[in-house]
Motif scaffolding. Structure first.
Motif, PDB file in Angstrom:
ATOM      1  N   THR A   1       8.204  14.449  38.307  1.00  0.00           N
ATOM      2  CA  THR A   1       9.148  14.398  39.421  1.00  0.00           C
ATOM      3  C   THR A   1      10.489  13.777  39.051  1.00  0.00           C
ATOM      4  O   THR A   1      11.480  14.025  39.725  1.00  0.00           O
ATOM      5  N   ARG A   2      10.533  12.963  37.990  1.00  0.00           N
ATOM      6  CA  ARG A   2      11.793  12.343  37.581  1.00  0.00           C
ATOM      7  C   ARG A   2      11.865  12.279  36.058  1.00  0.00           C
ATOM      8  O   ARG A   2      10.860  11.984  35.401  1.00  0.00           O
ATOM      9  N   THR A   3      13.035  12.546  35.515  1.00  0.00           N
ATOM     10  CA  THR A   3      13.256  12.438  34.085  1.00  0.00           C
ATOM     11  C   THR A   3      14.573  11.721  33.828  1.00  0.00           C
ATOM     12  O   THR A   3      15.512  11.822  34.607  1.00  0.00           O
ATOM     13  N   SER A   4      14.629  10.969  32.734  1.00  0.00           N
ATOM     14  CA  SER A   4      15.854  10.296  32.315  1.00  0.00           C
ATOM     15  C   SER A   4      15.759  10.051  30.819  1.00  0.00           C
ATOM     16  O   SER A   4      14.980   9.201  30.373  1.00  0.00           O
TER      17      SER A   4
ATOM     18  N   GLY B   1      16.836   5.512  36.541  1.00  0.00           N
ATOM     19  CA  GLY B   1      16.736   6.922  36.897  1.00  0.00           C
ATOM     20  C   GLY B   1      15.314   7.416  37.007  1.00  0.00           C
ATOM     21  O   GLY B   1      15.062   8.503  37.517  1.00  0.00           O
ATOM     22  N   VAL B   2      14.369   6.625  36.512  1.00  0.00           N
ATOM     23  CA  VAL B   2      12.961   7.003  36.547  1.00  0.00           C
ATOM     24  C   VAL B   2      12.187   6.170  37.560  1.00  0.00           C
ATOM     25  O   VAL B   2      11.370   6.689  38.319  1.00  0.00           O
TER      26      VAL B   2
ATOM     27  N   SER C   1      12.763   2.891  40.489  1.00  0.00           N
ATOM     28  CA  SER C   1      13.651   1.955  41.172  1.00  0.00           C
ATOM     29  C   SER C   1      13.176   0.528  40.932  1.00  0.00           C
ATOM     30  O   SER C   1      12.027   0.292  40.536  1.00  0.00           O
TER      31      SER C   1
END
Length: 395
Positions: free
Chosen positions: A68-71, A126-127, A129
């Motif tokens: 769902t999130r990548t950085s 970014g991955v 909080s």
């Protein structure tokens, strides 16, 4: 108030496509080609053999890979082992994963482990909080559950199925089936919410609490529209009881399959106090009872939620749109004087609701107003409660 139906349908369709693609095609170009393989292998290594015994099967369905999130070299998401084909009872097995590319290989950790907590502390914003990092760090210290039952406090629901395994007779007996009231399922405690195996209007919902426990909720529909990782409090709306099977299983009669976990590992509810009741398993799955003082409730009886820790009021997240604050009013309408402001993104506890002056909010026009704990009012058009309907009793 939740987002418009069209937006929710688009989000659900997108999530369903992602979930389907996770099983059928290679992972997104945003992640290295071997990450999906590594995540699936980690999930099966940690839980595969136990699930085969619990589900009485020789083979398992391929775990879902849902980033769902990548950085940069970091990826966060969830992985879920769907129920085996023909499995009659239980719920799929879900874990959050955090991955970092180290040289030519991926390091993958699943939530609820020391490795996950250590990796989370290093993850870029970014991955994860800062709030999620605090929750995952606190999730390492096991304490008394401090949890309520997943419906409004001082309301009684039916215990349709006593302590049982996440797959019927399997142990530990970590799950209980409940139904009743208005059917609204609420978070059993403070934490952060995540969804996996999203199909249509349903999913497996997980709340990671800050006291060492997690809870999962299955068979629901009309799920909260809060984004993964959003902070929730005791009483935050999660969905409605139903018979939904987004990741397999079966359901007879609308209910919520409520499970207790330590991280991503199911733990027995035997002897655990939840909602003011101590639950005890019986000699067989779905038996047992709940005890509070001298009062005993057997399967098929009604259990009143006496709450756990934290606020027991339903909550919502303020969405000010392009602004930084939303005005609070002394009554349910713009004709009432401004009584203060609340910041965009703040979590508010809703004491009760009322119909009043219609307002054009962030997601459309509504005449629903929420009275907060301090007696001030805010239009539901600027509060994401996960539902278009009232989430608290009438004022």
């Amino acid at each position: 108030m939740s987002r418009p139906l069209s937006a929710r349908r688009f989000a659900a369709l997108f999530s369903a496509l992602v979930a389907g693609a996770a099983v059928l095609v290679a992972p997104s170009a945003t992640a290295a080609p071997d990450l999906a393989t590594t995540v699936r292998a980690t999930m099966l290594q940690q839980h595969g053999e136990a699930l085969k015994q619990q589900w009485d099967t020789q083979t398992l369905r391929e775990p879902l890979f849902e980033p769902t999130r990548t950085s940069g070299s970091w990826v966060f998401g969830s992985t879920t082992i769907p129920l085996a084909h023909g499995q009659e009872h239980g719920a799929p097995h879900m874990a959050l994963f955090l991955a970092r590319k180290e040289r030519s290989a991926w390091r993958v950790e699943l939530d609820g482990t020391a490795g996950f907590a250590a990796l989370a502390a290093q993850a870029p914003s970014g991955v994860l909080s800062d709030g999620e990092k605090r929750t995952f760090a606190a999730n390492q210290s096991l304490a008394p559950t401090g949890l309520g039952l997943p419906w409004p406090v001082n309301v009684a629901w039916w215990m349709g199925g006593g302590p049982h395994g996440n797959s019927g007779n399997s142990r530990p007996f970590s799950s209980i089936d409940f139904n009743g009231g208005d059917g609204r399922v609420l978070s059993a405690g403070n934490g952060r919410v995540y969804k996996s195996c999203v199909v249509g209007r349903s999913a497996l919902v997980k709340v990671v609490h800050d006291n060492g426990y997690s809870t999962t909720y299955y068979h629901m529909y009309n799920l909260t529209t809060l984004a993964d990782g959003s902070a929730v409090r005791t009483g935050t709306y999660l969905g409605n009881i139903g018979n939904e099977l987004p990741c397999g299983g079966s359901s007879t009669g609308a209910h919520v399959h409520f499970s207790l976990l330590r991280g991503n590992t199911h733990v027995s509810v035997n002897g655990m106090t939840i909602g003011g009741w101590t639950f005890y398993e019986g000699s067989q799955a779905y038996g047992g009872y709940a005890q509070r003082g001298s009062t005993r409730v057997n399967v098929g009886g009604k259990v009143t939620n006496y709450g756990g820790g934290g606020t027991t009021l339903p909550t919502g997240t303020v969405d000010a749109g392009p602004n930084t604050t939303v005005n609070l009013r002394s009554g349910p309408g713009l004709s009432h004087p401004v009584a203060g402001t609340v910041a965009d993104g703040a979590t508010v506890s809703i004491a009760c609701t009322s119909r009043g002056e219609a307002v054009e909010g962030v997601w459309g026009r509504t005449d629903l107003w929420n009275r907060l704990e301090d007696g001030k009012w805010i239009s539901d058009g600027f509060v994401d409660t996960g539902s278009n309907e009232p989430v608290a009793s009438a004022c």
